[in-house]
Design a protein around this motif. Structure first.
Motif, mmCIF file in Angstrom:
data_model
loop_
_atom_site.group_PDB
_atom_site.id
_atom_site.type_symbol
_atom_site.label_atom_id
_atom_site.label_comp_id
_atom_site.label_asym_id
_atom_site.label_seq_id
_atom_site.Cartn_x
_atom_site.Cartn_y
_atom_site.Cartn_z
ATOM 1 N N VAL A 86 -5.832 8.723 1.057
ATOM 2 C CA VAL A 86 -6.438 8.872 -0.264
ATOM 3 C C VAL A 86 -5.545 9.766 -1.118
ATOM 4 O O VAL A 86 -4.980 10.744 -0.632
ATOM 5 N N VAL A 87 -5.405 9.390 -2.386
ATOM 6 C CA VAL A 87 -4.650 10.180 -3.353
ATOM 7 C C VAL A 87 -5.589 10.562 -4.488
ATOM 8 O O VAL A 87 -6.226 9.692 -5.098
ATOM 9 N N SER A 114 -0.862 -2.738 -10.402
ATOM 10 C CA SER A 114 -1.074 -3.772 -9.381
ATOM 11 C C SER A 114 -2.111 -3.421 -8.327
ATOM 12 O O SER A 114 -2.352 -4.225 -7.419
ATOM 13 N N TYR A 115 -2.750 -2.251 -8.425
ATOM 14 C CA TYR A 115 -3.545 -1.764 -7.311
ATOM 15 C C TYR A 115 -4.975 -1.398 -7.719
ATOM 16 O O TYR A 115 -5.570 -0.485 -7.159
ATOM 17 N N LEU A 116 -5.523 -2.144 -8.651
ATOM 18 C CA LEU A 116 -6.856 -1.839 -9.153
ATOM 19 C C LEU A 116 -7.919 -1.982 -8.076
ATOM 20 O O LEU A 116 -8.939 -1.281 -8.096
ATOM 21 N N ASP A 117 -7.704 -2.868 -7.106
ATOM 22 C CA ASP A 117 -8.715 -3.121 -6.079
ATOM 23 C C ASP A 117 -8.951 -1.923 -5.165
ATOM 24 O O ASP A 117 -9.959 -1.860 -4.468
ATOM 25 N N ARG A 118 -8.037 -0.947 -5.180
ATOM 26 C CA ARG A 118 -8.234 0.268 -4.378
ATOM 27 C C ARG A 118 -8.166 1.530 -5.244
ATOM 28 O O ARG A 118 -7.762 2.594 -4.779
ATOM 29 N N ALA A 141 -3.626 3.732 0.671
ATOM 30 C CA ALA A 141 -4.454 4.805 0.127
ATOM 31 C C ALA A 141 -5.373 4.313 -0.978
ATOM 32 O O ALA A 141 -5.002 3.465 -1.789
ATOM 33 N N VAL A 142 -6.569 4.888 -1.023
ATOM 34 C CA VAL A 142 -7.443 4.746 -2.182
ATOM 35 C C VAL A 142 -6.933 5.716 -3.238
ATOM 36 O O VAL A 142 -6.669 6.879 -2.961
ATOM 37 N N ILE A 143 -6.800 5.236 -4.457
ATOM 38 C CA ILE A 143 -6.345 6.068 -5.568
ATOM 39 C C ILE A 143 -7.567 6.502 -6.367
ATOM 40 O O ILE A 143 -8.249 5.671 -6.982
ATOM 41 N N LEU A 173 -11.346 0.028 8.247
ATOM 42 C CA LEU A 173 -11.460 -0.518 6.898
ATOM 43 C C LEU A 173 -10.138 -0.390 6.146
ATOM 44 O O LEU A 173 -9.385 0.566 6.328
ATOM 45 N N THR A 174 -9.868 -1.343 5.283
ATOM 46 C CA THR A 174 -8.711 -1.254 4.404
ATOM 47 C C THR A 174 -9.023 -0.295 3.253
ATOM 48 O O THR A 174 -10.177 0.087 3.035
ATOM 49 N N ALA A 175 -8.010 0.060 2.488
ATOM 50 C CA ALA A 175 -8.225 0.938 1.344
ATOM 51 C C ALA A 175 -9.172 0.298 0.334
ATOM 52 O O ALA A 175 -10.059 0.965 -0.210
#
Length: 222
Positions: free
Chosen positions: A24-25, A110-114, A64-66, A179-181
């Motif tokens: 996580v960030v 590109s990473y809105l899903d996380r 990581a989850v942002i 679980l994935t991010a």
């Protein structure tokens, strides 16, 4: 393990402090479009913050989850009105008045899903804090609120609310390591306590962070 990386200069490269093992960030280096003397300058800076800071940071941390603080320019004023900031719940919205308007755009991010945007909630008044932005129609599916006033006596803000969410994400990693991010982000969002209009809405998004609910099995993810 907690790694601290402070922002020291305009578009400084902060992604090097992280790696593939980061879970996580917590990202509180947001840009308020209304902080600039012109709408054009505000939008340019907000777009560059996404392409030069947030996108590289998320890319350097692929698992990581942002967690991003949503913004403290919620108060409607002459500048926000002239800049065309949309409102919801008597606040300027995340998706029209902060850099999030670009991170919601696939051409920039590109990473809105996380990614989770965090607004600040006043638990005493049972509403958003007077400074917090609301979600907005475009950000509501990725938006949650947490208490931003009571972590420390010396400050408040959405940057104080976001670490609460990041902490709960870290707990989900420990509880549900497979679980994935993107799935961890969904767990935290989907277990929030609903606020305002029933369901996900443009003011509170998914609602108020609920750590206990996030750490209990909830069945199939959306």
């Amino acid at each position: 393990t907690i790694i601290e990386s402070e922002y020291v200069d305009y578009f400084d490269n902060i992604s090097t402090a992280y790696d593939i093992d980061t879970d996580v960030v917590n990202y509180s280096f947001l840009w308020h479009i209304t902080d600039f003397s012109s709408l054009i300058d505000g939008r340019i800076a907000a777009a560059e913050s996404v392409t030069e800071e947030l996108e590289p940071l998320a890319a350097a941390n692929p698992n990581a989850v942002i967690v991003q603080s949503a913004g403290n320019n919620g108060a409607i004023n002459a500048t926000s009105i002239s800049y065309g900031c949309e409102t919801a719940g008597g606040r300027n919205t995340t998706d029209t008045c902060t850099d999030a308007m670009y991170s919601l755009n696939a051409d920039y991010y590109s990473y809105l899903d996380r990614t989770i945007y965090v607004g600040s909630y006043d638990s005493g008044l049972e509403t958003l804090t007077n400074y917090s932005v609301s979600a907005g129609d475009n950000a509501k599916d990725y938006f949650i609120v947490a208490d931003g006033n009571s972590i420390l006596d010396t400050g408040d803000g959405t940057s104080y609310a976001a670490p609460r969410v990041a902490g709960v994400v870290a707990l989900t990693v420990q509880k549900f390591p497979n679980l994935t991010a993107a799935q961890r982000a969904l767990v935290v969002l989907n277990t929030a306590d609903d606020l305002g209009v029933a369901g996900v809405d443009a003011v509170y998004g998914h609602g108020l962070l609920n750590a206990s609910a996030a750490l209990n099995p909830i069945g199939l993810l959306d």
